[in-house]
Design a protein around this motif. Structure first.
Motif, PDB file in Angstrom:
ATOM      1  N   ILE A  64       0.865  -1.261  -0.032  1.00 38.73           N
ATOM      2  CA  ILE A  64       0.008  -0.042   0.240  1.00 38.73           C
ATOM      3  C   ILE A  64       0.895   1.230   0.020  1.00 38.73           C
ATOM      4  CG2 ILE A  64      -1.632   1.505   1.419  1.00 38.73           C
ATOM      5  CD1 ILE A  64      -2.738  -1.381   2.540  1.00 38.73           C
ATOM      6  N   ALA A  65       1.865   1.101   0.814  1.00 36.52           N
ATOM      7  CA  ALA A  65       2.651   2.365   1.165  1.00 36.52           C
ATOM      8  C   ALA A  65       3.540   2.676  -0.115  1.00 36.52           C
ATOM      9  CB  ALA A  65       3.627   2.297   2.190  1.00 36.52           C
ATOM     10  N   GLN A  66       3.940   1.802  -0.721  1.00 40.41           N
ATOM     11  CA  GLN A  66       5.070   1.841  -1.984  1.00 40.41           C
ATOM     12  C   GLN A  66       4.437   2.096  -3.470  1.00 40.41           C
ATOM     13  OE1 GLN A  66       7.844  -1.379  -1.858  1.00 40.41           O
ATOM     14  NE2 GLN A  66       9.202  -0.396  -3.463  1.00 40.41           N
ATOM     15  N   TYR A  67       3.182   1.280  -3.666  1.00 42.29           N
ATOM     16  CA  TYR A  67       2.683   1.529  -4.760  1.00 42.29           C
ATOM     17  C   TYR A  67       1.280   1.979  -5.001  1.00 42.29           C
ATOM     18  CZ  TYR A  67       6.305  -2.197  -5.493  1.00 42.29           C
ATOM     19  OH  TYR A  67       7.603  -2.935  -5.471  1.00 42.29           O
ATOM     20  N   THR A  68       0.765   2.388  -3.954  1.00 40.92           N
ATOM     21  CA  THR A  68      -0.657   3.042  -4.075  1.00 40.92           C
ATOM     22  C   THR A  68      -1.047   4.399  -3.421  1.00 40.92           C
ATOM     23  OG1 THR A  68      -1.455   2.080  -1.929  1.00 40.92           O
ATOM     24  CG2 THR A  68      -1.409   0.709  -3.809  1.00 40.92           C
ATOM     25  N   THR A  69      -2.053   5.064  -3.947  1.00 44.16           N
ATOM     26  CA  THR A  69      -2.525   6.031  -3.052  1.00 44.16           C
ATOM     27  C   THR A  69      -4.021   6.068  -2.798  1.00 44.16           C
ATOM     28  OG1 THR A  69      -3.054   7.221  -5.305  1.00 44.16           O
ATOM     29  CG2 THR A  69      -0.809   7.696  -4.304  1.00 44.16           C
ATOM     30  N   GLY A  70      -4.692   6.861  -1.918  1.00 41.69           N
ATOM     31  CA  GLY A  70      -6.045   6.804  -1.752  1.00 41.69           C
ATOM     32  C   GLY A  70      -6.522   5.935  -0.649  1.00 41.69           C
ATOM     33  N   PHE A  71      -5.683   5.121  -0.213  1.00 47.10           N
ATOM     34  CA  PHE A  71      -6.104   4.003   0.711  1.00 47.10           C
ATOM     35  C   PHE A  71      -6.945   4.557   1.822  1.00 47.10           C
ATOM     36  CE2 PHE A  71      -5.552   1.208   4.683  1.00 47.10           C
ATOM     37  CZ  PHE A  71      -6.182   0.213   4.385  1.00 47.10           C
ATOM     38  N   GLU A  72      -6.405   5.635   2.429  1.00 46.91           N
ATOM     39  CA  GLU A  72      -7.304   6.216   3.957  1.00 46.91           C
ATOM     40  C   GLU A  72      -8.633   6.635   3.439  1.00 46.91           C
ATOM     41  OE1 GLU A  72      -6.060   5.759   6.731  1.00 46.91           O
ATOM     42  OE2 GLU A  72      -4.291   4.745   6.048  1.00 46.91           O
ATOM     43  N   ALA A  73      -8.712   7.308   2.402  1.00 46.71           N
ATOM     44  CA  ALA A  73      -9.990   7.884   1.713  1.00 46.71           C
ATOM     45  C   ALA A  73     -11.033   6.608   1.734  1.00 46.71           C
ATOM     46  CB  ALA A  73     -10.316   8.509   0.905  1.00 46.71           C
ATOM     47  N   ALA A  74     -10.683   5.391   0.991  1.00 48.72           N
ATOM     48  CA  ALA A  74     -11.338   4.331   0.851  1.00 48.72           C
ATOM     49  C   ALA A  74     -11.635   3.444   2.075  1.00 48.72           C
ATOM     50  CB  ALA A  74     -10.541   3.317  -0.237  1.00 48.72           C
ATOM     51  N   LEU A  75     -10.692   3.599   2.918  1.00 51.30           N
ATOM     52  CA  LEU A  75     -11.048   2.794   4.267  1.00 51.30           C
ATOM     53  C   LEU A  75     -11.842   3.670   5.155  1.00 51.30           C
ATOM     54  CD1 LEU A  75     -10.272   0.384   5.944  1.00 51.30           C
ATOM     55  CD2 LEU A  75      -8.340   1.822   6.908  1.00 51.30           C
ATOM     56  N   ALA A  76     -11.928   4.803   5.000  1.00 54.77           N
ATOM     57  CA  ALA A  76     -12.844   5.707   6.003  1.00 54.77           C
ATOM     58  C   ALA A  76     -14.493   5.011   5.785  1.00 54.77           C
ATOM     59  CB  ALA A  76     -12.505   7.294   5.622  1.00 54.77           C
ATOM     60  N   ILE A  77     -14.679   4.776   4.571  1.00 57.07           N
ATOM     61  CA  ILE A  77     -16.091   4.401   4.250  1.00 57.07           C
ATOM     62  C   ILE A  77     -16.187   2.962   4.647  1.00 57.07           C
ATOM     63  CG2 ILE A  77     -17.579   3.852   2.310  1.00 57.07           C
ATOM     64  CD1 ILE A  77     -16.252   6.225   0.668  1.00 57.07           C
ATOM     65  N   ALA A  78     -15.254   2.088   4.485  1.00 58.70           N
ATOM     66  CA  ALA A  78     -15.483   0.634   4.922  1.00 58.70           C
ATOM     67  C   ALA A  78     -15.093   0.350   6.416  1.00 58.70           C
ATOM     68  CB  ALA A  78     -14.198  -0.249   4.055  1.00 58.70           C
ATOM     69  N   SER A  79     -14.841   1.517   7.145  1.00 58.56           N
ATOM     70  CA  SER A  79     -14.770   1.125   8.625  1.00 58.56           C
ATOM     71  C   SER A  79     -15.842   1.926   9.523  1.00 58.56           C
ATOM     72  CB  SER A  79     -13.369   1.401   8.798  1.00 58.56           C
ATOM     73  OG  SER A  79     -12.339   0.698   8.420  1.00 58.56           O
ATOM     74  N   PRO A  80     -16.165   1.337  10.608  1.00 60.21           N
ATOM     75  CA  PRO A  80     -15.796  -0.159  11.025  1.00 60.21           C
ATOM     76  C   PRO A  80     -16.554  -1.216  10.224  1.00 60.21           C
ATOM     77  CG  PRO A  80     -17.384   0.818  12.259  1.00 60.21           C
ATOM     78  CD  PRO A  80     -16.975   1.843  11.482  1.00 60.21           C
ATOM     79  N   CYS A  81     -16.076  -2.444  10.463  1.00 61.56           N
ATOM     80  CA  CYS A  81     -16.810  -3.568   9.766  1.00 61.56           C
ATOM     81  C   CYS A  81     -17.847  -4.117  10.650  1.00 61.56           C
ATOM     82  CB  CYS A  81     -15.747  -4.744   9.440  1.00 61.56           C
ATOM     83  SG  CYS A  81     -16.689  -5.968   8.752  1.00 61.56           S
ATOM     84  N   ASP A  82     -19.235  -3.858  10.449  1.00 57.33           N
ATOM     85  CA  ASP A  82     -20.360  -3.973  11.060  1.00 57.33           C
ATOM     86  C   ASP A  82     -20.943  -5.007  10.495  1.00 57.33           C
ATOM     87  OD1 ASP A  82     -22.737  -4.339  12.269  1.00 57.33           O
ATOM     88  OD2 ASP A  82     -22.900  -2.359  12.798  1.00 57.33           O
ATOM     89  N   LEU A  83     -20.745  -6.295  10.774  1.00 55.68           N
ATOM     90  CA  LEU A  83     -21.424  -7.537   9.937  1.00 55.68           C
ATOM     91  C   LEU A  83     -22.887  -7.478  10.135  1.00 55.68           C
ATOM     92  CD1 LEU A  83     -19.126 -10.661  11.192  1.00 55.68           C
ATOM     93  CD2 LEU A  83     -19.033  -9.193   9.026  1.00 55.68           C
ATOM     94  N   GLU A  84     -23.676  -6.904  11.113  1.00 55.95           N
ATOM     95  CA  GLU A  84     -25.054  -6.853  10.963  1.00 55.95           C
ATOM     96  C   GLU A  84     -25.486  -5.869   9.897  1.00 55.95           C
ATOM     97  OE1 GLU A  84     -27.350  -8.400  12.529  1.00 55.95           O
ATOM     98  OE2 GLU A  84     -25.936  -9.706  13.868  1.00 55.95           O
ATOM     99  N   THR A  85     -24.821  -4.601   9.658  1.00 55.65           N
ATOM    100  CA  THR A  85     -25.202  -3.801   8.797  1.00 55.65           C
ATOM    101  C   THR A  85     -24.834  -4.363   7.485  1.00 55.65           C
ATOM    102  OG1 THR A  85     -24.524  -1.985  10.436  1.00 55.65           O
ATOM    103  CG2 THR A  85     -24.829  -1.395   8.001  1.00 55.65           C
ATOM    104  N   ILE A  86     -23.781  -4.916   7.183  1.00 60.85           N
ATOM    105  CA  ILE A  86     -23.421  -5.522   5.785  1.00 60.85           C
ATOM    106  C   ILE A  86     -24.481  -6.647   5.653  1.00 60.85           C
ATOM    107  CG2 ILE A  86     -21.735  -6.704   4.639  1.00 60.85           C
ATOM    108  CD1 ILE A  86     -19.577  -5.356   6.426  1.00 60.85           C
ATOM    109  N   SER A  87     -24.949  -7.486   6.411  1.00 57.45           N
ATOM    110  CA  SER A  87     -25.764  -8.254   6.139  1.00 57.45           C
ATOM    111  C   SER A  87     -27.228  -7.803   5.757  1.00 57.45           C
ATOM    112  CB  SER A  87     -26.163  -9.118   7.418  1.00 57.45           C
ATOM    113  OG  SER A  87     -27.116  -9.989   7.169  1.00 57.45           O
ATOM    114  N   ILE A  88     -27.558  -6.891   6.485  1.00 57.61           N
ATOM    115  CA  ILE A  88     -28.934  -6.002   5.933  1.00 57.61           C
ATOM    116  C   ILE A  88     -28.716  -5.587   4.538  1.00 57.61           C
ATOM    117  CG2 ILE A  88     -30.110  -4.024   6.351  1.00 57.61           C
ATOM    118  CD1 ILE A  88     -29.669  -4.306   9.416  1.00 57.61           C
ATOM    119  N   LYS A  89     -27.587  -4.759   4.261  1.00 58.03           N
ATOM    120  CA  LYS A  89     -27.575  -4.363   2.870  1.00 58.03           C
ATOM    121  C   LYS A  89     -27.423  -5.505   1.684  1.00 58.03           C
ATOM    122  CE  LYS A  89     -24.996  -0.364   4.350  1.00 58.03           C
ATOM    123  NZ  LYS A  89     -23.812   0.697   4.298  1.00 58.03           N
TER     124      LYS A  89
END
Length: 889
Positions: free
Chosen positions: A244-269
């Motif tokens: 991630i550090a060496q070859y990519t950009t934009g990880f923090e913005a993508a992770l901000a949407i993905a976190s936290p991982c709430d299995l109950e919410t993902i299950s509903i969706k």
């Protein structure tokens, strides 16, 4: 690649169906037949073929072929037709500007055809209004690749499918849509039982047979699932932080949407239970060698590009890309969707994977082509293109090798647009399609077996399609047709090709021009290829630059992306809301095992028409019960765009609230089954790909007063019943029928259907009380036709009745047996065909299972079923298991 066992007449070529790109050995016979076999030396299939590929020899006959140019329905010379096309296009450009004309092309074209069409439109007409039916199947994948990698690059190879420890199949019914890849995975799983396969699909398709886990996801919830997976990977410390550090950009913005991982919410969706989510997420997190294969179920969505990037994000976050046995893998639907992408066949691309918005790329291509003008902006994508045809902005349209009157969303509006367009040209191999009906000029094109050129498969492998049949009638290759029009428009110098080898060499040279590694596509090693070298060209995988030759293999294991800073981009994607209150069904369209697109090829094969001979709707039994729909009855699907009538197929493989209808049936094969008339023109805002799997429909029973089934030697000239579906048999046709009102004169109806003339000697059986009527007519000892009518779907052995067209009826008893609709006790009824390769029926498989064949292998040894392409093995397993359960009860 020499094989001493091959006949001197055998030609190595490539299959014209899906994007697997299988090598084919075609051997023409003196009697006009063509023997087909898989090429054991081709690295895509190593000799395997699917049912469609195996039956290619049955589809090359000239029935229905367009054999001469036509102007307004009348035969014309090539000069007259080409002059008219050039004149009308030139006039429209002069009077209304270059954006008043358009090409709509196809993944059925060869790369050389695609190249000259793109060159003519973008570099000499000066418009980018050239788009392709590939827009409908994989443009979201292109857009996702571009956003993440800076280029439309498929990172991996087919070998990765065999090396992976985990394969995630999402939006892909691989067993039916890419059967050879499915069989490669199945064979690898036998060798390495520890391999795991996860299927993500609203339907429990035949691909589930190989899956260790099936996640029956809610339609369009893929983004929510993979965004949730990214959050889980972060929480479980399963990230490759160095990558991630060496070859990519934009990880923090993508992770901000993905976190936290709430299995109950993902299950509903997603509609997936939390424990299943946890099991899948954990398996993904712990398995280094992982390939995620995705196809139309991901791409054909109004959020398809975001789905693609959500998948790619998970692979970038774990560094699982470009190394053996890992990576995101888009599998394409057409034989040359990839080749079309390479030459700029999409309206928003330039040749050689260059970008139309990039001034440097435009200058490079224009200089290379020495073109007088160059398109400066993206053209109209498919849906918008046909809207422009409908509202009059497009004055002249050229359609090549595709059938948009059936395959486009809101297909009735597309047909209406074609009807009102001032000038429509269609290049095709068939005289009668739902699109050719609107052509002012028809141009007879070369078909598979006659074409000469290259195609690129889903793993970036370029293979030759070679001719082994002479061009019939006045048919010509597409590249020749396009270049002849270009010459007549004043561009003779730039289109002075004598053969496809010259076009391929130019294409290769362009790919290497000013390409020091800044662009992914490079086949400059072939820029000086001769006609002899082209004829002998072996399959190869790009890139192959002039300097380094073949680099082979994979992209991005060590970064080197094609963005300005050479880093991959994480894309921050937001899941769409899939939890809606809507009493209507979600309509999912797609393919069946043995048919292809709009059946212009597979519809010619009796064998391929035997598995599913009519259009159908897969409905969950509980949904059907609520609406009074019985299995095998007829149903009407309708919304504001129109309605269709198809057969009900009740199955718990279907998720509740959804309905699946195949895309293949047209007005050439059924009276009311063009399913894409129901699909809205809503598109992905990034890719322009339509949401072909997300229409909303209502379903209700079709209250037929009578049902019928017929077999007949000759195709009826017209059909007037409220429902009909036609399919080829070995010696004629079979037809399903139904009507809202009783047939007044059944004898006259039968005579018209059989085409035998009024007063023909009909053999008849009538049971007025039960509403059963059966009629047949013979010529000598041969059957002309048999018709069965009832108040309910008629109980007739379809496969047996279809075979009677080739039988002798010299004995009176055999004629009365025909009216009974079933074979005698001494002639077992094979039942509906399951194995198309060997014409093995359901009843035969069930009988063998009851007789002791308790595995798919045992069935294969006894009946050969499932031993060729293997596409039917899942269905065979279901029949065997059902009979074992019955035996145990």
């Amino acid at each position: 690649m020499d094989n001493p066992a091959l006949s001197p007449d055998t030609v190595r070529t490539t299959c014209p169906y899906c994007g697997v790109g299988c090598g084919v050995l075609a051997t023409p016979g003196d009697d006009g037949t063509v023997a087909i076999a898989g090429d054991p030396d081709h690295p895509a299939n190593f000799g395997r073929l699917c049912s469609k590929g195996s039956a290619l020899g049955e589809t090359v006959h000239l029935d229905g072929r367009l054999l001469e140019p036509q102007i307004d329905g009348r035969a014309a010379s090539w000069d007259s037709a080409l002059d008219l096309v050039a004149s009308r296009f030139s006039t429209a450009i002069r009077e209304h500007g270059p954006d008043s004309v358009a090409f709509y092309v196809s993944g059925q074209l060869l790369t050389e055809d695609y190249y000259v069409a793109n060159k003519l439109m973008k570099g000499f007409i000066g418009s980018a209004n050239i788009d392709t039916n590939s827009r409908l199947c994989m443009s979201s994948s292109v857009a996702g690749h571009m956003r993440a990698f800076g280029s439309d690059t498929v990172p991996g190879t087919y070998e990765d499918l065999e090396l992976a420890d985990l394969i995630v199949l999402t939006g892909s019914n691989l067993a039916w849509c890419h059967p050879v890849l499915y069989q490669r995975i199945a064979a690898a799983k036998v060798k390495r039982p520890q391999m795991r396969v996860v299927l993500i699909d609203p339907r429990r398709t035949m691909t589930a047979d190989i899956a260790d886990m099936h996640l029956q996801i809610r339609p369009d919830a893929d983004t929510a699932l993979f965004v949730g997976l990214l959050g889980f990977l972060a929480e479980q410390s399963a990230l490759n932080k160095a990558y991630i550090a060496q070859y990519t950009t934009g990880f923090e913005a993508a992770l901000a949407i993905a976190s936290p991982c709430d299995l109950e919410t993902i299950s509903i969706k997603t509609g997936i239970a939390p424990d299943q989510l946890l099991a899948f997420f954990t398996l993904f997190a712990r398995t280094e060698r992982c390939v995620t294969v995705y196809s139309q179920g991901v791409n054909q969505s109004a959020s398809g590009t975001d789905k693609v990037n959500a998948i790619i994000n998970c692979h970038l976050a774990t560094g699982r890309i470009g190394r053996p046995g890992m990576g995101p893998f888009s599998v394409t639907g057409q034989p040359n969707a990839m080749g079309g992408r390479e030459v700029g066949g999409l309206a928003n691309m330039l040749a050689s994977h260059m970008q139309i918005e990039n001034a440097g790329h435009r200058r490079l291509v224009q200089d290379f082509w020495a073109s007088p003008t160059m398109a400066t902006k993206a053209g109209l994508k498919a849906v918008d293109l046909f809207k422009a045809v409908g509202d009059g902005r497009i004055k002249a349209l050229w359609i090549m090798a595709t059938n948009p009157a059936d395959s486009m969303p809101e297909a009735d509006l597309v047909a209406k647009a074609l009807k009102t367009c001032p000038f429509v040209v269609v290049s095709d191999i068939n005289a009668n399609t739902d699109t050719t009906a609107y052509a002012h000029v028809l141009l007879p094109a070369a078909g598979w077996g006659e074409k000469d050129g290259t195609v690129t498969n889903s793993e970036r492998r370029i293979s030759r399609q070679r001719p082994f049949l002479t061009l019939p009638g006045e048919a010509k290759p597409d590249w020749w047709i396009i270049t002849e029009v270009a010459k007549r428009m004043g561009f003779a110098t730039a289109f002075a090709y004598q053969n496809p080898a010259q076009i391929f060499a130019e294409h290769a040279a362009l790919s290497g021009t000013e390409n020091d590694g800044s662009r992914d596509f490079n086949i400059a090693a072939h820029a000086a290829i001769s006609a002899t070298g082209y004829d002998a060209l072996s399959p190869f995988q790009w890139p192959q630059s002039q300097r380094s030759g073949s680099s082979g293999g994979r992209f991005f294991a060590g970064g080197a992306f094609f963005t300005p800073d050479r880093r991959a981009r994480f894309i921050a994607v937001h899941p769409v809301d899939t939890v809606t209150i809507d009493q209507r069904f979600t309509l999912n369209t797609g393919r069946v095992r043995d048919h292809w697109h709009t059946m212009t090829r597979t519809g010619k094969s009796a064998r391929l028409s035997a598995h599913f001979a009519e259009p159908f709707a897969e409905i969950h039994p509980l949904d059907a019960a609520e609406r009074g729909i019985a299995d095998a009855s007829l149903v009407k699907l309708h919304n504001d765009h129109g309605n269709i009538i198809v057969r009900a197929l009740l199955t718990d493989r279907q998720i509740r609230g959804s309905v699946f209808v195949p895309m293949h049936w047209t007005n050439q094969f059924s009276g009311s089954a063009r399913v894409d008339i129901l699909v809205t023109s809503r598109t992905d805002p990034v890719s322009g790909q339509p949401a072909l799997k997300m229409a909303k429909v209502d379903i209700r029973p079709f209250e037929a007063a009578w049902y019928g089934f017929a077999v007949l030697r000759n195709k009826p000239p017209t059909m007037t019943t409220d429902y009909w579906a036609l399919a080829r048999t070995n010696d004629g046709y079979r037809i399903e029928l139904a009507g809202l009102r009783d047939v007044d004169d059944r004898a006259a109806f039968a005579e018209a259907l059989f085409g035998c003339g009024e007063g023909a000697p009909l053999l008849r059986y009538h049971d007025e009380k039960n509403g059963q009527h059966r009629m047949a007519v013979f010529a000598g000892d041969g059957l002309i036709g048999a018709l069965y009518i009832g108040r309910q779907p008629v109980a007739v052995s379809r496969s047996w009745a279809s075979e009677q067209l080739s039988q002798s009826f010299s004995a009176a008893q055999s004629r009365f047996q025909l009216l009974a609709g079933r074979p005698g006790k001494d002639m077992p009824d094979k039942g509906a065909i399951v194995c198309s390769c060997f014409s093995v029926g359901r009843n035969e498989i069930a009988s063998a299972a009851r007789g002791g064949c308790q595995t798919v292998v045992a069935i294969g040894e006894a009946l050969k079923a499932g031993t060729n392409c293997g596409s039917c093995r899942a269905e065979i397993r279901g029949i065997v298991d059902a009979n074992l359960v019955q035996a145990a009860e």
